[in-house]
Design an enzyme around this catalytic site. Structure first.
Site, PDB file in Angstrom:
ATOM      1  N   SER A   1       0.850  -1.190   0.000  1.00 13.82           N
ATOM      2  CA  SER A   1       0.000   0.000   0.000  1.00 13.82           C
ATOM      3  C   SER A   1       0.885   1.240   0.000  1.00 13.82           C
ATOM      4  CB  SER A   1      -0.895   0.022   1.244  1.00 13.82           C
ATOM      5  OG  SER A   1      -1.521   1.281   1.418  1.00 13.82           O
TER       6      SER A   1
ATOM      7  N   TYR B   1      -1.066  -0.775  10.423  1.00  8.79           N
ATOM      8  CA  TYR B   1      -1.312  -1.131   9.026  1.00  8.79           C
ATOM      9  C   TYR B   1      -0.152  -0.661   8.147  1.00  8.79           C
ATOM     10  CZ  TYR B   1      -3.527  -1.247   4.414  1.00  8.79           C
ATOM     11  OH  TYR B   1      -3.816  -1.479   3.091  1.00  8.79           O
TER      12      TYR B   1
END
Length: 258
Positions: A143, A156
């Site tokens: 990501s 995350y």
């Protein structure tokens, strides 16, 4: 198990995290492009529904990627059923907002287990078999959150930063055995995970648009597949700024007490 064959067959690909979001959209897109798709996720019903959309092209292989032994078993089963894998896209992942205000080691561990360890569990058998054969392609879903530490995305972002580092470290070695290792860094994509967000998501795109960008990137041979282009520019500019300037920007993203 009935496997369609023909001149349009491109090979066999294994996609984890295939029951929803980007993984699901990518499974459908690659199947329509002529790939045989081994689709893995925890939900048996969701995988069966996916397979029914492209019968003879998509084959369900239920799996919890946090189960190391189970992941190896599924990998072996796919290769017994469908033949040697030509490509894998490791897209299984989870997300929960966290940071200094509400940090929980347990929450962090849940993301580490799926996003990082789950990827490692699949990477081991894939690298072993592909490097022995001297061919293959592995793409890992990370990501743009892995580029910069952003408020609300502590754990995350840490897992995605680890995946970026991992792939960069192993790519030169894998290439020695003719195995391509690629990293996928999406921006905001409209999926069940991002639906949890209660803040504006700039440059949001659909899962289908993300799947199209990934397919194009995989075909191009680029190491990093990052999209959409506006997010690519924004996140890389932020990453290039001096830390004092970055923190001046990210402090504005802090939400009081939560």
């Amino acid at each position: 198990m009935s496997v369609m064959t023909g001149k349009d067959a491109k090979g066999t690909v294994w996609i984890t995290g295939a029951s929803s979001g980007i993984g699901r959209a990518l499974a459908l897109r690659l199947a329509r492009s002529g790939w045989h798709v081994a689709a893995s996720a925890r939900s048996v019903e969701a995988l069966e529904a996916l397979a029914n959309e492209q019968a003879g092209r998509i084959f369900p292989y239920p799996l919890d990627v946090t189960d190391m032994a189970g992941t190896k078993r599924v990998h072996r089963q796919i290769e017994r059923d469908l033949g040697a894998l030509d490509m894998a896209v490791l897209a299984a992942g989870t997300y929960k907002r966290d940071g200094a205000f509400d940090f929980s080691a347990e929450t962090a561990q849940s993301m580490i287990s799926v996003n990082l360890q789950g990827t490692l569990n699949a990477l081991e058998p894939l690298l072993e078999t592909m490097m022995q054969r001297g061919r293959g392609k592995i793409a890992v879903m990370a990501s743009v959150a892995g580029y910069n530490g952003l408020p609300g995305g502590a754990s995350y972002g840490a897992t995605k930063a680890a995946l970026n580092n991992l792939c960069e470290a192993m790519k030169p070695e894998a290439e020695r055995r003719n195995v391509s290792l690629n990293i996928i860094n999406p921006g905001f994509v409209d999926t069940p995970l991002t639906a949890r967000n209660d803040f504006p998501m700039p440059f949001l795109i659909s899962a289908e648009e993300a799947a199209a960008a990934i397919e194009e990137g995989l075909d191009s041979g680029r190491y990093e597949i990052i999209f959409p282009w506006k997010m690519k520019i924004a996140i890389k500019l932020l990453h290039a700024l001096p830390s004092a300037v970055r923190f001046a920007i990210t402090r504005k993203l802090v939400r009081d007490g939560n």
